[in-house]
Write a protein that holds these residues in place. Structure first.
Motif, short mmCIF file in Angstrom:
data_model
loop_
_atom_site.label_atom_id
_atom_site.label_comp_id
_atom_site.label_asym_id
_atom_site.label_seq_id
_atom_site.Cartn_x
_atom_site.Cartn_y
_atom_site.Cartn_z
N ALA A 97 17.85 -15.52 70.02
CA ALA A 97 18.64 -14.96 68.92
C ALA A 97 18.76 -15.97 67.80
CB ALA A 97 20.03 -14.57 69.43
N LEU A 98 19.05 -15.48 66.60
CA LEU A 98 19.40 -16.38 65.51
C LEU A 98 20.76 -16.96 65.86
CD1 LEU A 98 18.57 -17.45 62.71
CD2 LEU A 98 19.93 -15.57 61.72
N MET A 99 20.85 -18.28 65.93
CA MET A 99 22.09 -18.91 66.40
C MET A 99 22.33 -20.21 65.63
SD MET A 99 24.43 -18.21 68.76
CE MET A 99 23.53 -17.17 69.91
N SER A 136 18.51 -11.35 64.20
CA SER A 136 17.07 -11.50 64.50
C SER A 136 16.47 -10.25 65.13
CB SER A 136 16.83 -12.73 65.39
OG SER A 136 17.67 -12.70 66.52
N ARG A 137 17.19 -9.62 66.05
CA ARG A 137 16.68 -8.37 66.65
C ARG A 137 16.97 -7.19 65.72
NH1 ARG A 137 18.97 -5.93 72.26
NH2 ARG A 137 20.79 -5.74 70.89
N PHE A 138 18.20 -7.08 65.27
CA PHE A 138 18.63 -6.11 64.26
C PHE A 138 18.29 -4.66 64.63
CE2 PHE A 138 19.29 -4.96 59.65
CZ PHE A 138 20.60 -5.40 59.60
N SER A 139 18.58 -4.32 65.88
CA SER A 139 18.41 -2.94 66.31
C SER A 139 19.51 -2.08 65.69
CB SER A 139 18.52 -2.86 67.83
OG SER A 139 19.85 -3.18 68.24
N GLU A 166 21.95 -21.13 57.24
CA GLU A 166 22.03 -22.42 57.92
C GLU A 166 21.38 -22.33 59.30
OE1 GLU A 166 26.16 -23.36 58.00
OE2 GLU A 166 26.24 -24.00 55.90
N ALA A 167 21.62 -21.24 60.00
CA ALA A 167 21.03 -21.05 61.33
C ALA A 167 19.52 -20.93 61.25
CB ALA A 167 21.62 -19.81 61.99
N MET A 168 19.03 -20.37 60.17
CA MET A 168 17.60 -20.14 60.02
C MET A 168 16.80 -21.43 59.96
SD MET A 168 15.80 -17.60 57.24
CE MET A 168 15.79 -18.82 55.92
N LYS A 169 17.44 -22.54 59.61
CA LYS A 169 16.74 -23.82 59.52
C LYS A 169 16.17 -24.24 60.87
CE LYS A 169 19.73 -25.39 55.75
NZ LYS A 169 20.79 -26.36 55.36
N ASN A 170 16.77 -23.77 61.95
CA ASN A 170 16.30 -24.12 63.30
C ASN A 170 15.51 -22.99 63.95
OD1 ASN A 170 17.65 -26.67 63.32
ND2 ASN A 170 19.57 -25.60 63.68
N HIS A 171 15.19 -21.97 63.18
CA HIS A 171 14.50 -20.79 63.72
C HIS A 171 12.99 -20.93 63.52
CE1 HIS A 171 14.44 -16.57 65.05
NE2 HIS A 171 13.44 -16.43 64.20
N VAL A 175 10.04 -16.42 58.91
CA VAL A 175 11.32 -16.59 58.22
C VAL A 175 11.45 -15.67 57.02
CG1 VAL A 175 11.71 -18.93 59.05
CG2 VAL A 175 10.43 -18.56 56.92
N ASP A 176 10.34 -15.21 56.46
CA ASP A 176 10.42 -14.29 55.33
C ASP A 176 11.04 -12.96 55.76
OD1 ASP A 176 9.28 -16.10 53.58
OD2 ASP A 176 7.23 -15.39 53.93
N THR A 177 10.58 -12.46 56.91
CA THR A 177 11.17 -11.24 57.44
C THR A 177 12.63 -11.46 57.79
OG1 THR A 177 9.04 -10.51 58.34
CG2 THR A 177 11.02 -9.53 59.29
N LEU A 178 12.93 -12.60 58.37
CA LEU A 178 14.30 -12.92 58.76
C LEU A 178 15.20 -13.00 57.53
CD1 LEU A 178 16.17 -13.55 61.11
CD2 LEU A 178 15.50 -15.94 60.92
N ARG A 179 14.69 -13.61 56.47
CA ARG A 179 15.48 -13.73 55.25
C ARG A 179 15.81 -12.33 54.68
NH1 ARG A 179 15.79 -18.35 52.37
NH2 ARG A 179 13.84 -19.09 53.29
#
Length: 200
Positions: A97-99, A136-139, A166-171, A175-179
């Motif tokens: 997960a995004l954490m 991150s899953r976003f169901s 901030e969490a995305m830095k460790n993902h 990342v484009d989709t996540l953003r």
């Protein structure tokens, strides 16, 4: 924190019994190894915050490695008499997960009767980190949960955006989709806020 007043008592009883089964063998460990912290996420955490949907599984990770008891399923009945089963999900892993890196440090202690926090310290992800973990899953269920947290005034769009970025830095991953998903989630929260303000 205490569970939400809307928490279903039969669910709380089943959850507490599950926690007791995990905690019991830990009492035999040396004091220096305790407490072990249990970080609860997912539907269980949602229910304790807002008292709405009930999940059949408990998603959680621990601060230390140890052997879990084998019997981590609790049967109980809904108020209408329907049989339900609550179980500990042994496959859950919050690394998927995004954490945020501070999510465990910022978790909230959950007060449960008959559970000694000096042995097993049960904690919920903060409402904000719970929302972040659903991005991150976003169901459809994750979107509904973010909406619910916003309706109860537990998260704000600006805070969700900042914490998620901030969490995305460790993902690791796309990342484009996540953003884009982060922005979608923030728009959901903004929309809820606008509707709530319009009703005042």
């Amino acid at each position: 924190m205490q569970p939400s007043p809307a928490t279903r008592p039969e669910y709380l009883a089943a959850f507490t019994e599950l926690i007791q089964r995990i905690a019991e063998p830990l009492r035999e460990l040396p004091k220096r190894s305790l407490p072990i912290k249990m970080y609860v996420a997912g539907g269980a955490a949602m229910h304790f915050y807002v008292g709405e949907r009930v999940s059949n599984e408990v998603d959680a990770v621990f601060s230390k490695r140890f052997s879990l008891p084998s019997d981590l399923e609790v049967a109980y009945q809904d108020p209408d008499g329907a049989a339900r089963l609550l179980y500990f999900d042994r496959q859950y892993n919050d690394s998927f997960a995004l954490m945020h890196e501070d999510a465990h440090d910022d978790s909230v202690p959950l007060t449960l009767r008959h559970i000694d926090s000096s042995v097993l310290d049960v904690r919920l992800l903060s409402a904000l980190d719970l929302a972040v973990s659903k991005i991150s899953r976003f169901s459809s269920q994750d979107r509904d949960d973010i909406t619910t947290l916003a309706k109860h005034g537990l998260i704000k769009s600006s805070m969700l955006r900042r914490r998620s970025l901030e969490a995305m830095k460790n993902h690791v991953g796309n990342v484009d989709t996540l953003r884009s998903t982060i922005e979608f989630a923030c728009r959901i929260v903004e929309h809820v806020g606008q509707r709530t303000a319009g009703k005042r």
